[in-house]
Design an enzyme around this catalytic site. Structure first.
Site, PDB file in Angstrom:
ATOM      1  CB  SER A 152     -40.172 -78.839  44.537  1.00 53.32           C
ATOM      2  OG  SER A 152     -40.087 -77.560  44.653  1.00 53.32           O
ATOM      3  N   PRO A 155     -36.217 -83.402  43.361  1.00 50.14           N
ATOM      4  CG  PRO A 155     -35.733 -85.626  43.969  1.00 50.14           C
ATOM      5  CD  PRO A 155     -36.707 -84.923  43.437  1.00 50.14           C
ATOM      6  CB  SER A 157     -34.745 -72.351  41.303  1.00 47.10           C
ATOM      7  OG  SER A 157     -34.728 -72.151  42.711  1.00 47.10           O
ATOM      8  N   GLY A 194     -49.181 -67.829  46.102  1.00 46.24           N
ATOM      9  CA  GLY A 194     -48.353 -68.379  47.220  1.00 46.24           C
ATOM     10  C   GLY A 194     -47.379 -67.564  47.798  1.00 46.24           C
ATOM     11  NE  ARG A 195     -42.482 -66.877  43.621  1.00 43.02           N
ATOM     12  CZ  ARG A 195     -42.229 -67.090  42.702  1.00 43.02           C
ATOM     13  NH1 ARG A 195     -42.492 -66.059  41.656  1.00 43.02           N
ATOM     14  NH2 ARG A 195     -41.152 -67.976  41.833  1.00 43.02           N
ATOM     15  CD  GLN A 236     -26.861 -59.272  69.333  1.00 44.42           C
ATOM     16  OE1 GLN A 236     -26.746 -60.112  68.942  1.00 44.42           O
ATOM     17  NE2 GLN A 236     -25.770 -58.543  70.212  1.00 44.42           N
ATOM     18  N   GLY A 274     -28.050 -63.716  76.157  1.00 43.30           N
ATOM     19  CA  GLY A 274     -27.920 -65.201  76.354  1.00 43.30           C
ATOM     20  C   GLY A 274     -29.242 -65.934  76.335  1.00 43.30           C
ATOM     21  CD  GLU A 291     -45.178 -71.237  48.003  1.00 45.31           C
ATOM     22  OE1 GLU A 291     -44.896 -71.177  46.886  1.00 45.31           O
ATOM     23  OE2 GLU A 291     -46.001 -71.580  48.541  1.00 45.31           O
TER      24      GLU A 291
END
Length: 382
Positions: free
Chosen positions: A127, A129, A133, A242-243, A336, A340, A363
């Protein structure tokens, strides 16, 4: 305890070992390391010494010789304890893929043995900047000078940057779009490598991510993996694998969130009885369990196709999409269930929720996975 169907007694023993390591050596450290954003390099050394950094590669290359369905369940077990480490294991495996599948025998003898020994940790530099994708938009250039290349550019969002022992780099060797990319092996002590400041991330803070800066990095022709212009298919082939690693890690994270939420629901009382007795909450737990089970089944199906040598690009993308969306949903529901308390740092589910988010992004974003899946499906009917 997750029920597993494993292909051998050796695999059963391996998963037992991994669960022991996760419970005894990872869980006690994860909260502090994540709070302090401290990269656990010693943990990867320990995992390497246990043989867990090279599992899916052949034994004659120095790997563990395990089928992908076993390797991914190891990643899942590690993620159940420490997501940053599990993703790091997947990233390291990804960095070894190009040299293991496309390297020459000389390259494999020179570098791959060390990469798979467990002593080294890798980083995957794809990747940029402006090219996340859109891999074909990579601008980092490798300019030929005699029998060498001079590389200049910036890589972004690189896991292990500054800690890795080697970098698997993709750079442009021509202006021919996606056909103009090439792959290189870059040892960490190569002159001209530099790094940006660590990114300050929402989750997985112990997983260091930085820019990798290449200023006139000189690489010999022997550092190129595969032919010139072969970088795109090498990168995409690695990403299929990798995925699946990310899908398995996301499943482990969701499994841990389910465990914490279920235990809390049976222990926490309201109106004189456990909150698990409330059907609305019990159904929520059931939906969480169904999501985790579906994610696991999906990534295992893709892994078994890969192990059988069958095409699995669509199934890898489906697994990544299903498992990471499930992780986001299950970790949110875990918050949930705890109410709290789930929103406080006194319990780990808020961290799980933050960690799950990035699995839908790296990925290949889940929007990109939908693009891959739709193209694969529609091509069959064109």
């Amino acid at each position: 305890m997750v029920q597993r169907v494993l292909p051998s007694d050796e695999a059963e023993d391996l998963l037992t070992l991994v669960r022991e390591i996760a419970d005894e050596q990872l869980l006690p450290r994860v909260d502090e390391a994540e709070a302090q954003a401290r990269f656990p390099r010693d943990v990867f050394t320990m995992l390497g010494q246990a043989g867990l950094l090279s599992l899916p590669y052949p034994e004659d290359q120095g790997g563990g010789g395990q089928p992908y369905e076993v390797y991914l369940q190891v990643v899942e077990e590690i993620a159940r304890a420490w997501m940053s480490v599990a993703v790091g294991v997947s990233v390291h495996s990804l960095t070894c893929f190009p040299l293991a599948t496309q390297g020459t025998p000389e390259q494999q003898e020179r570098w791959l043995t060390g990469m798979l020994s467990g002593d080294q940790l890798g980083a995957y530099c794809l990747s940029e900047p402006q090219a996340g994708s859109d891999v074909a938009a990579i601008r980092t250039r490798a300019v030929r000078e005699g029998d060498a290349y001079v590389v200049t550019g910036t890589k972004a969002w690189i896991s292990h940057a500054g800690h890795a022992d080697f970098y698997t780099l993709f750079a442009r060797t021509s202006d021919d779009g996606g056909r103009g990319l090439s792959c290189f092996h870059v040892p960490a002590d190569t002159e001209g490598l530099a790094f940006g400041e660590p990114e300050r991330k929402m989750g997985m803070r112990a997983a260091t991510v930085r820019e990798v800066l290449l200023e006139g990095v000189r690489l010999g022709e022997e550092n190129r993996v595969g032919a010139e212009g072969q970088g795109m298919p090498i990168a995409l082939g690695a990403l299929d694998a990798g995925r699946l690693g990310i899908a398995a890690a996301a499943t482990g994270l969701a499994e841990r969130a389910l465990e914490v939420a279920s235990r809390y629901a049976t222990e926490r009382e309201q109106f004189g009885r456990p909150i698990a007795d409330n059907q609305g909450l019990a159904f929520l737990i059931a939906d969480m369990a169904a999501a985790v089970g579906s994610a696991r089944a999906t990534y295992l199906h893709a892994a078994r196709l890969k192990d059988a040598g069958k095409p699995h690009t669509r199934e890898a993308s489906i697994a990544k999409l299903v498992a990471t969306d499930a992780a986001m949903r299950v970790t949110t529901d875990a918050v949930q269930v705890l109410g709290g308390y789930g929103y406080t740092t006194d319990f780990p589910v808020e961290r799980f929720m933050r960690e799950a988010k990035v699995t839908q992004i790296f990925e290949g974003t889940n929007q990109i996975q939908r693009l891959v899946i739709s193209r694969q499906v529609l091509a069959q009917h064109a």
